[in-house]
Design an enzyme around this catalytic site. Sequence first.
Site, mmCIF file in Angstrom:
data_model
loop_
_atom_site.group_PDB
_atom_site.id
_atom_site.type_symbol
_atom_site.label_atom_id
_atom_site.label_comp_id
_atom_site.label_asym_id
_atom_site.label_seq_id
_atom_site.Cartn_x
_atom_site.Cartn_y
_atom_site.Cartn_z
ATOM 1 N NE ARG A 198 19.996 -7.939 -6.783
ATOM 2 C CZ ARG A 198 20.826 -7.125 -6.169
ATOM 3 N NH1 ARG A 198 21.843 -7.730 -5.665
ATOM 4 N NH2 ARG A 198 20.307 -5.932 -5.798
ATOM 5 C CE LYS A 253 17.853 -5.999 -3.136
ATOM 6 N NZ LYS A 253 18.704 -5.489 -1.749
ATOM 7 C CD GLU A 260 24.733 -10.739 2.443
ATOM 8 O OE1 GLU A 260 24.741 -9.855 1.957
ATOM 9 O OE2 GLU A 260 23.184 -11.423 3.097
#
Length: 290
Positions: free
Chosen positions: A50, A149, A182
Amino acid sequence: MQIYMDGEFVPKEEAKISVFDHGLLYGDGVFEGIRCYAGKVFRLTEHLDRLYESAKTIMLQISLSHQEMQKAVLNTLRANKLKDAYIRLVITRGEGDLGLDPGKCKKSRVIIIADKIALYPRELYERGLEIITVPTRSIPAESLNPQVKSLNYLSNILAKIEAINEGAAEALMLNTEGYATECSGDNIFIFKRGRLLTPPTYLGALEGITRNIIMDLAKELGLEVGEGIFTRHELYNAEECFLTGTAAEIIPVVKADKRIIGSGKPGEVTRKLREAFTKLTAREGTPITS
Ligand code: PXG
Protein backbone atom coordinates in the site's frame (compact mmCIF):
# COMPACT_ATOMS: atom_id res chain seq x y z
CA MET A 1 14.63 5.46 21.05
CA GLN A 2 16.43 4.96 17.73
CA ILE A 3 14.83 6.41 14.62
CA TYR A 4 15.66 5.05 11.18
CA MET A 5 16.52 7.93 8.86
CA ASP A 6 17.74 7.13 5.35
CA GLY A 7 19.80 4.11 6.31
CA GLU A 8 21.03 5.32 9.68
CA PHE A 9 19.82 5.00 13.23
CA VAL A 10 19.60 8.32 15.03
CA PRO A 11 18.55 8.99 18.64
CA LYS A 12 15.06 10.53 18.84
CA GLU A 13 16.46 13.92 19.98
CA GLU A 14 18.66 14.12 16.89
CA ALA A 15 16.14 12.82 14.37
CA LYS A 16 15.44 16.06 12.52
CA ILE A 17 14.66 17.06 8.96
CA SER A 18 15.05 20.21 6.91
CA VAL A 19 12.46 22.98 7.13
CA PHE A 20 12.58 22.90 3.31
CA ASP A 21 11.34 19.31 3.20
CA HIS A 22 8.14 19.30 1.14
CA GLY A 23 6.67 16.81 3.61
CA LEU A 24 6.62 19.69 6.08
CA LEU A 25 5.96 22.55 3.66
CA TYR A 26 3.10 20.87 1.76
CA GLY A 27 2.24 17.54 3.42
CA ASP A 28 3.87 16.06 0.32
CA GLY A 29 4.63 12.45 1.15
CA VAL A 30 3.08 9.16 2.19
CA PHE A 31 2.96 7.05 5.33
CA GLU A 32 1.98 3.69 6.81
CA GLY A 33 1.12 2.42 10.26
CA ILE A 34 1.98 -1.21 11.01
CA ARG A 35 1.77 -3.29 14.18
CA CYS A 36 4.11 -5.86 15.59
CA TYR A 37 2.61 -8.45 17.95
CA ALA A 38 4.89 -10.58 20.15
CA GLY A 39 7.84 -10.27 17.79
CA LYS A 40 5.88 -10.76 14.55
CA VAL A 41 5.03 -7.95 12.18
CA PHE A 42 1.41 -8.24 11.15
CA ARG A 43 0.63 -8.07 7.41
CA LEU A 44 3.93 -6.39 6.59
CA THR A 45 3.78 -7.13 2.85
CA GLU A 46 0.26 -5.71 2.54
CA HIS A 47 1.28 -2.51 4.32
CA LEU A 48 4.39 -2.10 2.19
CA ASP A 49 2.40 -2.77 -0.99
CA ARG A 50 0.00 0.00 0.00
CA LEU A 51 2.88 2.35 0.78
CA TYR A 52 4.49 1.80 -2.63
CA GLU A 53 1.12 2.18 -4.37
CA SER A 54 0.48 5.49 -2.59
CA ALA A 55 3.97 6.65 -3.60
CA LYS A 56 3.47 5.61 -7.21
CA THR A 57 0.26 7.60 -7.53
CA ILE A 58 1.89 10.78 -6.25
CA MET A 59 4.99 10.06 -8.40
CA LEU A 60 7.29 9.79 -5.42
CA GLN A 61 10.31 7.57 -5.92
CA ILE A 62 11.18 5.62 -2.76
CA SER A 63 14.95 5.08 -2.54
CA LEU A 64 14.60 1.57 -1.08
CA SER A 65 13.24 -1.53 -2.77
CA HIS A 66 10.31 -3.33 -1.20
CA GLN A 67 12.70 -5.93 0.24
CA GLU A 68 15.12 -3.32 1.59
CA MET A 69 12.20 -1.53 3.22
CA GLN A 70 11.08 -4.77 4.86
CA LYS A 71 14.60 -5.24 6.26
CA ALA A 72 14.70 -1.63 7.47
CA VAL A 73 11.41 -2.13 9.36
CA LEU A 74 12.66 -5.30 11.05
CA ASN A 75 16.01 -3.66 11.87
CA THR A 76 14.22 -0.68 13.45
CA LEU A 77 12.29 -3.02 15.73
CA ARG A 78 15.50 -4.82 16.65
CA ALA A 79 17.39 -1.58 17.27
CA ASN A 80 14.67 -0.53 19.71
CA LYS A 81 14.31 -3.99 21.29
CA LEU A 82 10.57 -3.87 20.71
CA LYS A 83 8.37 -6.93 20.36
CA ASP A 84 4.96 -5.25 20.65
CA ALA A 85 5.02 -2.01 18.76
CA TYR A 86 3.47 0.37 16.33
CA ILE A 87 5.67 1.16 13.36
CA ARG A 88 5.24 4.40 11.49
CA LEU A 89 6.84 4.70 8.08
CA VAL A 90 7.04 8.22 6.73
CA ILE A 91 8.28 8.96 3.23
CA THR A 92 8.61 12.64 2.46
CA ARG A 93 9.24 14.21 -0.94
CA GLY A 94 12.51 15.50 0.50
CA GLU A 95 14.25 18.82 0.61
CA GLY A 96 13.27 21.32 -2.09
CA ASP A 97 12.69 25.03 -2.11
CA LEU A 98 9.70 27.30 -1.57
CA GLY A 99 7.29 26.55 -4.37
CA LEU A 100 5.22 23.49 -5.13
CA ASP A 101 7.31 21.87 -7.85
CA PRO A 102 8.30 18.42 -6.51
CA GLY A 103 10.95 18.28 -9.24
CA LYS A 104 13.04 20.55 -7.02
CA CYS A 105 13.24 17.79 -4.41
CA LYS A 106 16.18 15.65 -5.39
CA LYS A 107 15.78 12.77 -2.94
CA SER A 108 12.84 11.49 -0.95
CA ARG A 109 13.36 10.67 2.71
CA VAL A 110 12.63 7.46 4.55
CA ILE A 111 11.84 7.68 8.24
CA ILE A 112 10.83 4.71 10.38
CA ILE A 113 9.64 5.16 13.95
CA ALA A 114 8.91 2.21 16.20
CA ASP A 115 6.97 3.06 19.33
CA LYS A 116 3.88 2.17 21.33
CA ILE A 117 0.45 3.53 20.47
CA ALA A 118 -2.84 3.64 22.35
CA LEU A 119 -5.42 5.29 20.16
CA TYR A 120 -8.23 4.97 22.72
CA PRO A 121 -8.22 4.28 26.47
CA ARG A 122 -8.34 0.52 27.32
CA GLU A 123 -11.71 0.73 29.08
CA LEU A 124 -13.42 1.92 25.89
CA TYR A 125 -12.69 -1.48 24.32
CA GLU A 126 -14.83 -3.00 27.08
CA ARG A 127 -17.50 -0.31 27.41
CA GLY A 128 -17.70 0.89 23.82
CA LEU A 129 -17.08 4.21 22.17
CA GLU A 130 -19.28 7.20 21.47
CA ILE A 131 -18.94 8.68 18.00
CA ILE A 132 -20.53 11.64 16.27
CA THR A 133 -20.97 12.65 12.68
CA VAL A 134 -19.05 15.84 11.96
CA PRO A 135 -19.42 18.78 9.54
CA THR A 136 -16.13 17.99 7.75
CA ARG A 137 -16.87 15.71 4.81
CA SER A 138 -14.61 13.05 3.35
CA ILE A 139 -12.49 14.26 0.46
CA PRO A 140 -14.03 12.97 -2.77
CA ALA A 141 -11.96 10.32 -4.56
CA GLU A 142 -11.86 12.57 -7.62
CA SER A 143 -9.97 15.21 -5.58
CA LEU A 144 -7.55 13.05 -3.64
CA ASN A 145 -8.08 9.32 -3.79
CA PRO A 146 -8.50 8.00 -0.23
CA GLN A 147 -6.25 5.05 -1.11
CA VAL A 148 -3.31 7.45 -1.09
CA LYS A 149 -2.20 7.51 2.52
CA SER A 150 -0.67 10.94 2.17
CA LEU A 151 0.94 13.11 4.82
CA ASN A 152 -1.95 15.52 4.36
CA TYR A 153 -4.45 14.50 7.02
CA LEU A 154 -5.97 17.91 7.68
CA SER A 155 -9.57 16.94 6.94
CA ASN A 156 -9.23 13.96 9.30
CA ILE A 157 -7.68 16.21 11.94
CA LEU A 158 -10.50 18.73 11.55
CA ALA A 159 -13.01 15.90 11.93
CA LYS A 160 -11.23 14.73 15.10
CA ILE A 161 -11.26 18.27 16.53
CA GLU A 162 -14.98 18.56 15.81
CA ALA A 163 -15.65 15.27 17.63
CA ILE A 164 -13.51 16.15 20.65
CA ASN A 165 -15.14 19.61 20.85
CA GLU A 166 -18.46 17.81 21.27
CA GLY A 167 -17.11 15.39 23.86
CA ALA A 168 -16.99 12.37 21.55
CA ALA A 169 -13.89 10.21 21.13
CA GLU A 170 -14.18 9.71 17.39
CA ALA A 171 -15.66 11.40 14.33
CA LEU A 172 -17.64 9.69 11.61
CA MET A 173 -17.25 11.45 8.29
CA LEU A 174 -19.90 11.43 5.60
CA ASN A 175 -19.33 12.05 1.93
CA THR A 176 -20.86 15.08 0.21
CA GLU A 177 -24.07 13.09 -0.39
CA GLY A 178 -24.44 12.19 3.27
CA TYR A 179 -23.36 8.56 3.13
CA ALA A 180 -21.07 7.24 5.85
CA THR A 181 -17.47 6.78 4.71
CA GLU A 182 -15.05 6.26 7.61
CA CYS A 183 -13.87 7.71 10.90
CA SER A 184 -10.85 9.99 11.26
CA GLY A 185 -8.45 7.06 11.52
CA ASP A 186 -10.54 3.90 11.27
CA ASN A 187 -13.05 2.13 9.04
CA ILE A 188 -16.62 1.58 10.23
CA PHE A 189 -18.87 -1.49 10.23
CA ILE A 190 -22.53 -1.88 11.14
CA PHE A 191 -24.37 -5.12 11.86
CA LYS A 192 -28.09 -5.76 11.52
CA ARG A 193 -30.27 -8.85 10.94
CA GLY A 194 -27.30 -11.12 10.30
CA ARG A 195 -25.59 -8.77 7.84
CA LEU A 196 -22.31 -6.96 8.37
CA LEU A 197 -21.75 -3.87 6.23
CA THR A 198 -18.91 -1.44 5.62
CA PRO A 199 -18.98 1.50 3.19
CA PRO A 200 -17.50 0.92 -0.26
CA THR A 201 -14.13 2.60 -0.62
CA TYR A 202 -15.20 4.59 -3.70
CA LEU A 203 -17.42 6.71 -1.44
CA GLY A 204 -14.24 8.09 0.13
CA ALA A 205 -12.76 5.54 2.55
CA LEU A 206 -9.35 3.95 2.83
CA GLU A 207 -9.31 0.26 1.98
CA GLY A 208 -8.14 -0.59 5.46
CA ILE A 209 -6.06 -3.71 5.93
CA THR A 210 -7.90 -4.44 9.19
CA ARG A 211 -11.20 -3.81 7.37
CA ASN A 212 -10.37 -6.48 4.79
CA ILE A 213 -9.25 -8.94 7.46
CA ILE A 214 -12.50 -8.43 9.36
CA MET A 215 -14.49 -9.12 6.19
CA ASP A 216 -12.58 -12.41 5.76
CA LEU A 217 -13.00 -13.37 9.43
CA ALA A 218 -16.72 -12.58 9.28
CA LYS A 219 -17.10 -14.95 6.32
CA GLU A 220 -15.23 -17.65 8.23
CA LEU A 221 -17.68 -17.14 11.11
CA GLY A 222 -20.54 -17.70 8.67
CA LEU A 223 -21.76 -14.12 8.62
CA GLU A 224 -23.12 -12.39 5.58
CA VAL A 225 -20.71 -9.53 4.94
CA GLY A 226 -20.15 -6.98 2.21
CA GLU A 227 -19.71 -3.39 1.18
CA GLY A 228 -22.89 -1.37 1.43
CA ILE A 229 -23.96 2.22 1.31
CA PHE A 230 -25.61 3.48 4.48
CA THR A 231 -26.74 6.75 5.99
CA ARG A 232 -26.92 7.95 9.59
CA HIS A 233 -30.39 6.36 9.86
CA GLU A 234 -29.01 2.84 9.30
CA LEU A 235 -26.21 3.57 11.74
CA TYR A 236 -28.60 4.73 14.49
CA ASN A 237 -30.77 1.66 13.99
CA ALA A 238 -27.99 -0.91 13.73
CA GLU A 239 -27.78 -3.75 16.25
CA GLU A 240 -24.02 -3.36 16.52
CA CYS A 241 -21.31 -1.05 15.28
CA PHE A 242 -17.52 -1.13 15.51
CA LEU A 243 -14.45 0.55 14.08
CA THR A 244 -11.33 -1.11 12.66
CA GLY A 245 -7.76 0.02 12.09
CA THR A 246 -4.18 -1.04 12.66
CA ALA A 247 -3.82 1.41 15.51
CA ALA A 248 -7.38 1.08 16.87
CA GLU A 249 -7.69 -2.68 16.19
CA ILE A 250 -11.40 -3.47 16.71
CA ILE A 251 -13.32 -1.14 18.98
CA PRO A 252 -17.06 -1.31 19.67
CA VAL A 253 -19.27 1.74 19.17
CA VAL A 254 -22.29 2.03 21.48
CA LYS A 255 -23.54 5.54 20.77
CA ALA A 256 -23.73 7.64 17.62
CA ASP A 257 -24.97 11.24 17.68
CA LYS A 258 -26.43 10.49 21.16
CA ARG A 259 -28.51 7.57 19.81
CA ILE A 260 -27.86 4.33 21.67
CA ILE A 261 -26.86 1.57 19.29
CA GLY A 262 -28.47 -1.82 19.95
CA SER A 263 -28.38 -2.69 23.63
CA GLY A 264 -25.92 0.12 24.37
CA LYS A 265 -23.26 -2.48 25.15
CA PRO A 266 -20.64 -4.03 22.87
CA GLY A 267 -22.39 -6.77 20.88
CA GLU A 268 -21.76 -10.46 20.42
CA VAL A 269 -20.65 -10.22 16.77
CA THR A 270 -18.14 -7.50 17.64
CA ARG A 271 -16.82 -9.63 20.50
CA LYS A 272 -16.43 -12.72 18.30
CA LEU A 273 -14.64 -10.76 15.60
CA ARG A 274 -12.31 -9.14 18.13
CA GLU A 275 -11.49 -12.57 19.49
CA ALA A 276 -10.85 -14.00 16.01
CA PHE A 277 -8.68 -10.99 15.16
CA THR A 278 -6.58 -11.36 18.32
CA LYS A 279 -6.03 -15.05 17.52
CA LEU A 280 -4.95 -14.18 13.98
CA THR A 281 -2.45 -11.56 15.15
CA ALA A 282 -0.94 -14.15 17.51
CA ARG A 283 -0.67 -16.74 14.75
CA GLU A 284 0.54 -14.76 11.72
CA GLY A 285 3.30 -12.32 10.93
CA THR A 286 6.86 -11.76 9.76
CA PRO A 287 9.23 -12.62 12.63
CA ILE A 288 11.61 -9.80 13.65
CA THR A 289 14.37 -12.36 13.70
CA SER A 290 13.92 -13.35 10.03
N1 PXG B 1 -9.01 5.11 7.63
C1 PXG B 1 -8.02 6.03 7.70
C2 PXG B 1 -8.29 7.40 7.23
C3 PXG B 1 -6.77 5.65 8.21
O1 PXG B 1 -5.80 6.57 8.27
C4 PXG B 1 -7.63 3.41 8.57
C5 PXG B 1 -8.83 3.84 8.05
C6 PXG B 1 -7.46 1.97 8.95
O2 PXG B 1 -6.68 1.26 8.01
P1 PXG B 1 -5.79 0.01 8.41
O3 PXG B 1 -5.13 -0.39 7.14
O4 PXG B 1 -4.81 0.47 9.46
O5 PXG B 1 -6.71 -1.03 8.93
C7 PXG B 1 -6.56 4.33 8.67
C8 PXG B 1 -5.26 3.87 9.24
C9 PXG B 1 -1.20 6.89 12.77
C10 PXG B 1 -2.55 6.48 12.34
O6 PXG B 1 -1.08 7.85 13.53
C11 PXG B 1 -2.77 5.82 11.14
C12 PXG B 1 -4.04 5.47 10.74
C13 PXG B 1 -5.08 5.75 11.55
C14 PXG B 1 -4.87 6.40 12.78
C15 PXG B 1 -3.59 6.79 13.18
O7 PXG B 1 -0.24 6.25 12.35
N2 PXG B 1 -4.26 4.83 9.53
